[in-house]
Design an enzyme around this catalytic site. Sequence first.
Site, PDB file in Angstrom:
ATOM      1  CE  LYS A 276       4.276  40.044 -11.198  1.00  0.00           C
ATOM      2  NZ  LYS A 276       3.613  40.091 -12.209  1.00  0.00           N
TER       3      LYS A 276
HETATM    4  N1  GLU Z   1       4.558  42.208 -14.955  1.00  0.00           N
HETATM    5  C1  GLU Z   1       3.965  41.970 -16.149  1.00  0.00           C
HETATM    6  C2  GLU Z   1       2.831  41.081 -15.969  1.00  0.00           C
HETATM    7  O1  GLU Z   1       2.169  40.817 -14.973  1.00  0.00           O
HETATM    8  C3  GLU Z   1       4.509  41.467 -17.376  1.00  0.00           C
HETATM    9  C4  GLU Z   1       5.511  40.277 -17.294  1.00  0.00           C
HETATM   10  C5  GLU Z   1       6.364  40.092 -18.493  1.00  0.00           C
HETATM   11  O2  GLU Z   1       6.478  40.786 -19.533  1.00  0.00           O
HETATM   12  O3  GLU Z   1       7.077  39.200 -18.278  1.00  0.00           O
HETATM   13  O4  GLU Z   1       2.166  40.594 -16.930  1.00  0.00           O
END
Ligand code: GLU
Length: 424
Positions: free
Chosen positions: A114
């Site tokens: 993240k």
């Molecule tokens: N931010 C989204 C999540 O928390 C998508 C992450 C992604 O598609 O890599 O799942």
Amino acid sequence: MSYIEPAPIKDKENPFESMMFRFRIASQILGLNEEIYNVLKSPDKQVIVSMPVTMDDGSIRVFEGYRVIHSNILGPSKGGVRYDNNVTLDEVKALAAWMTWKCAVVDIPYGGAKGGIKCNPRQMSAGEIERLTRAYVIAMANVFGPDRDIPAPDMGTGQREMAWMMDQYSRQAGITVSGVVTGKPIILGGSLGRMEATGRGVMITTLSAMEKLKINPYQSRCVIQGFGNVGSHAALLMEERGAKVIAISDITGGYVNENGIDIENAINYRNNNGGTLEGFPEADKINGDDLLLIECDVLIPAALEDVITIHNAGRLRTKLIVEGANGPTAANADEIIERNGIVVVPDILANAGGVTVSYFEWVQNRLGYKWTKERISRRSDRIMKSSFTQVYDIAQKYNVSLRIAAYMLAIDKIAKAYSHRGGF
Ligand code: GLU
């Protein structure tokens, strides 16, 4: 097992502690080997960068950015980038670990990561956000890569930022590398169905849970917190499936209409109203915090972490909670919710539709080919349904909550992969 520290009793409203609390419980039930427990309890890599950016008035402001790679045991790490003033390293660490568990739950070949930048995009011009985004990609040049670490949208970011990230990475590489980020505009290799993917997965898992609880969607009342990408699509799709959405909310507050809100009208209103529901005429306004306490069949928190805590969990009047957001329930609320017989479809299952279609986007980029929307929806629905069933079966077998079952499913897969790969 005794080597795994007992679950802490304080500060479970810190997202990382909440994540660790559930991770420990699931590891204990699985009888996880100590080595793999220790590998998974700390992120592989934590990068903190300072980015000087020229603002429109000519001044230079320094922004702090993060990228946490939690694990790459199952594949390259995957996860969104959040632009928000309240971003902290601890929050990004929790969100990165949640991505590891989430990808494993839905069985896609990714680890978890993240990113975040401490900034307030609402108070910045498009040019300032673009320069900040490009600075972030330059700072993360050795972190990102289509086979290494693949960012995506999260709170405060969307297609526009993903296009800049893809462009900046490609400029540095000297070739177009579309698979380095997902959630791009369709014209740049984005996938059909990615925008609504998380909301769609929320709808599929909600219907799956309703079936188990014998709630008829056509007679159900649904409350949705958050009207961003996840909440608004979930609302629209639940309405399409016959549910009455009686309350929605955003940063401006809650909007209630016991006869059901026309979600398309609400979306159009938001789109023509500077992005918020402020003044939405087809509902009564209430305090955003009170929205969670409305009597309903399904409550979908699709905004922030830690909105359901020890302080309000006892007053919830719902049968089912489906976590569209990451970490909306603090660990200190788990016991109260369980005691009151409320079923929770946990974040790492409920909102995994987004990363699932991100995976399809990455696969299409590598193939140099485009799938139809029908194909995307069919495949992601199948994955969401079968993941729900697997989690449900584990919960029944071990007599645990769906949340602990989802962690068990994920941790078990990662532990098996690790035992094949080995450490040093
Ligand atoms: N931010 C989204 C999540 O928390 C998508 C992450 C992604 O598609 O890599 O799942």
